[in-house]
Design a protein around this motif. Sequence first.
Motif, PDB file in Angstrom:
ATOM      1  N   ALA A 192      11.055   2.500 -22.742  1.00  0.00           N
ATOM      2  CA  ALA A 192      10.555   3.065 -21.488  1.00  0.00           C
ATOM      3  C   ALA A 192      10.942   2.213 -20.284  1.00  0.00           C
ATOM      4  N   LEU A 193      10.824   0.891 -20.410  1.00  0.00           N
ATOM      5  CA  LEU A 193      11.173   0.020 -19.290  1.00  0.00           C
ATOM      6  C   LEU A 193      12.658   0.094 -18.975  1.00  0.00           C
ATOM      7  N   SER A 194      13.488   0.175 -19.992  1.00  0.00           N
ATOM      8  CA  SER A 194      14.928   0.289 -19.770  1.00  0.00           C
ATOM      9  C   SER A 194      15.260   1.609 -19.079  1.00  0.00           C
ATOM     10  N   PHE A 195      14.582   2.683 -19.476  1.00  0.00           N
ATOM     11  CA  PHE A 195      14.782   3.972 -18.809  1.00  0.00           C
ATOM     12  C   PHE A 195      14.449   3.861 -17.326  1.00  0.00           C
ATOM     13  N   LEU A 196      13.316   3.234 -17.020  1.00  0.00           N
ATOM     14  CA  LEU A 196      12.920   3.072 -15.627  1.00  0.00           C
ATOM     15  C   LEU A 196      13.942   2.236 -14.867  1.00  0.00           C
ATOM     16  N   HIS A 197      14.429   1.187 -15.505  1.00  0.00           N
ATOM     17  CA  HIS A 197      15.417   0.309 -14.862  1.00  0.00           C
ATOM     18  C   HIS A 197      16.688   1.082 -14.514  1.00  0.00           C
ATOM     19  N   HIS A 198      17.162   1.898 -15.426  1.00  0.00           N
ATOM     20  CA  HIS A 198      18.428   2.595 -15.227  1.00  0.00           C
ATOM     21  C   HIS A 198      18.307   3.859 -14.381  1.00  0.00           C
ATOM     22  N   ASN A 199      17.133   4.483 -14.371  1.00  0.00           N
ATOM     23  CA  ASN A 199      17.011   5.803 -13.762  1.00  0.00           C
ATOM     24  C   ASN A 199      16.051   5.909 -12.584  1.00  0.00           C
ATOM     25  N   ALA A 200      15.164   4.963 -12.419  1.00  0.00           N
ATOM     26  CA  ALA A 200      14.148   5.116 -11.376  1.00  0.00           C
ATOM     27  C   ALA A 200      13.957   3.871 -10.524  1.00  0.00           C
ATOM     28  N   ARG A 201      14.852   2.906 -10.656  1.00  0.00           N
ATOM     29  CA  ARG A 201      14.676   1.648  -9.932  1.00  0.00           C
ATOM     30  C   ARG A 201      14.890   1.844  -8.434  1.00  0.00           C
ATOM     31  N   VAL A 202      14.124   1.107  -7.645  1.00  0.00           N
ATOM     32  CA  VAL A 202      14.238   1.170  -6.186  1.00  0.00           C
ATOM     33  C   VAL A 202      15.653   0.814  -5.734  1.00  0.00           C
ATOM     34  N   ASP A 205      16.917   0.497   1.170  1.00  0.00           N
ATOM     35  CA  ASP A 205      15.832  -0.039   2.000  1.00  0.00           C
ATOM     36  C   ASP A 205      14.508  -0.140   1.258  1.00  0.00           C
ATOM     37  N   TRP A 206      14.412   0.516   0.102  1.00  0.00           N
ATOM     38  CA  TRP A 206      13.158   0.504  -0.652  1.00  0.00           C
ATOM     39  C   TRP A 206      13.140  -0.583  -1.728  1.00  0.00           C
ATOM     40  N   THR A 207      14.177  -1.406  -1.779  1.00  0.00           N
ATOM     41  CA  THR A 207      14.253  -2.452  -2.797  1.00  0.00           C
ATOM     42  C   THR A 207      13.091  -3.429  -2.664  1.00  0.00           C
ATOM     43  N   VAL A 208      12.482  -3.722  -3.802  1.00  0.00           N
ATOM     44  CA  VAL A 208      11.394  -4.702  -3.868  1.00  0.00           C
ATOM     45  C   VAL A 208      11.383  -5.259  -5.280  1.00  0.00           C
ATOM     46  N   SER A 209      11.131  -6.556  -5.414  1.00  0.00           N
ATOM     47  CA  SER A 209      11.214  -7.212  -6.716  1.00  0.00           C
ATOM     48  C   SER A 209       9.931  -7.954  -7.052  1.00  0.00           C
ATOM     49  N   ALA A 210       9.746  -8.145  -8.342  1.00  0.00           N
ATOM     50  CA  ALA A 210       8.637  -8.984  -8.806  1.00  0.00           C
ATOM     51  C   ALA A 210       8.838 -10.402  -8.301  1.00  0.00           C
ATOM     52  N   ARG A 211       7.760 -11.105  -8.083  1.00  0.00           N
ATOM     53  CA  ARG A 211       7.862 -12.495  -7.658  1.00  0.00           C
ATOM     54  C   ARG A 211       8.647 -13.284  -8.702  1.00  0.00           C
ATOM     55  N   PRO A 212       9.547 -14.166  -8.263  1.00  0.00           N
ATOM     56  CA  PRO A 212      10.448 -14.851  -9.201  1.00  0.00           C
ATOM     57  C   PRO A 212       9.744 -15.519 -10.370  1.00  0.00           C
ATOM     58  N   LEU A 245       6.211  13.027  -9.296  1.00  0.00           N
ATOM     59  CA  LEU A 245       6.032  13.173  -7.858  1.00  0.00           C
ATOM     60  C   LEU A 245       7.249  12.697  -7.072  1.00  0.00           C
ATOM     61  N   GLY A 246       8.127  11.935  -7.736  1.00  0.00           N
ATOM     62  CA  GLY A 246       9.315  11.429  -7.068  1.00  0.00           C
ATOM     63  C   GLY A 246       9.308   9.934  -6.840  1.00  0.00           C
ATOM     64  N   ALA A 247       8.461   9.193  -7.559  1.00  0.00           N
ATOM     65  CA  ALA A 247       8.330   7.751  -7.350  1.00  0.00           C
ATOM     66  C   ALA A 247       9.516   6.977  -7.908  1.00  0.00           C
ATOM     67  N   MET A 248       9.719   5.796  -7.343  1.00  0.00           N
ATOM     68  CA  MET A 248      10.637   4.788  -7.863  1.00  0.00           C
ATOM     69  C   MET A 248       9.805   3.627  -8.402  1.00  0.00           C
ATOM     70  N   VAL A 249      10.456   2.726  -9.135  1.00  0.00           N
ATOM     71  CA  VAL A 249       9.755   1.534  -9.619  1.00  0.00           C
ATOM     72  C   VAL A 249      10.478   0.290  -9.119  1.00  0.00           C
ATOM     73  N   GLY A 250       9.710  -0.763  -8.878  1.00  0.00           N
ATOM     74  CA  GLY A 250      10.277  -2.004  -8.400  1.00  0.00           C
ATOM     75  C   GLY A 250      11.157  -2.677  -9.444  1.00  0.00           C
ATOM     76  N   ASP A 251      11.913  -3.657  -8.993  1.00  0.00           N
ATOM     77  CA  ASP A 251      12.801  -4.411  -9.872  1.00  0.00           C
ATOM     78  C   ASP A 251      12.002  -5.477 -10.610  1.00  0.00           C
ATOM     79  N   LEU A 265       5.815  -1.850 -10.477  1.00  0.00           N
ATOM     80  CA  LEU A 265       5.409  -1.466  -9.130  1.00  0.00           C
ATOM     81  C   LEU A 265       5.912  -0.070  -8.826  1.00  0.00           C
ATOM     82  N   ILE A 266       5.000   0.792  -8.446  1.00  0.00           N
ATOM     83  CA  ILE A 266       5.336   2.149  -8.032  1.00  0.00           C
ATOM     84  C   ILE A 266       5.600   2.167  -6.530  1.00  0.00           C
ATOM     85  N   VAL A 267       6.696   2.785  -6.141  1.00  0.00           N
ATOM     86  CA  VAL A 267       7.033   2.957  -4.727  1.00  0.00           C
ATOM     87  C   VAL A 267       7.278   4.446  -4.503  1.00  0.00           C
TER      88      VAL A 267
END
Length: 289
Positions: A192-202, A205-212, A245-251, A265-267
């Motif tokens: 599931a996480l890989s699917f989100l990474h490849h298909n729904a990642r921000v 201008d909407w790019t946002v990442s987890a804290r390092p 709904l059309g959401a993206m997920v953070g990196d 993170l849902i965006v």
Amino acid sequence: MTIDLLKREVALEAEHTAPLQRQETDVFGRIGSMEVRLARSQREIDAAQAIRYRVFVEEMHAQLPPEAMRRQRDFDSFDEICDHLLVVDTALFGDPEDQIVGTYRLLRQEVAMAHGGFYSGCEYDLAPLLARHPDKRFMELGRSCVLPHYRTKRTVELLWLGNWAYSVKHGMDAMIGCASFPGISPETHALALSFLHHNARVKGDWTVSARPELYRDMDMMPAEAVNAKRAIMAMPPLIKGYLRLGAMVGDGAVVDQAFNTTDVLIVLPTASIAGRYINYYGADASRFA
């Protein structure tokens, strides 16, 4: 198969009696005996915190601070500045707080910035995202939970009607918030996480990442190895709902040890919300009013 397919698939005891100056106009909609509205009293917020405890601690095995465990309430300092969205079943016997069956916690950007920031900022570096959109107003969705017996389409519809109506009322341009997979092992959710990474990642201008220091890679499987249908089936209902709904997920994902979850993170820019949902609820969220 891409994300487009998914879119198509369609507090002290004395304080508890203090009013919050809510009015009947805070009822955003009704379906049968159930309604969605904002909390009107500290007693109702306390009841929502009790539901959160039942779901997060008793069901999902979260480990809250000692005082929260003693009181059997999930609470923190953000509760004091958030609005609390409630689904209430008026057919249940008892006082209004005894009729609460689901809840969301809502936080507008101007309120968050006046009190140190968003809750999800503890896990994701939101500052660059907010800085790139100075003309947009963000709201945070969090602490979503519903009692087991009420985990139905009707309850979900009311929760989303409430979120949409609240965003329309306050002129919000984007929704953000952490959504969770169960457990603290991201590898368990590799598909599931890989699917989100490849298909729904921000992107853009909407790019946002987890804290390092918290970043956990979601890219655990190559795109060609990801079975989209199986990946979607493996996602928690809340995350599937956001994607529809059309959401993206953070990196990057984040492991939340206390809540025993793996978070993404849902965006969700309100302009991206799938048209059929706007048509269903009404552009002004009036369908069930």
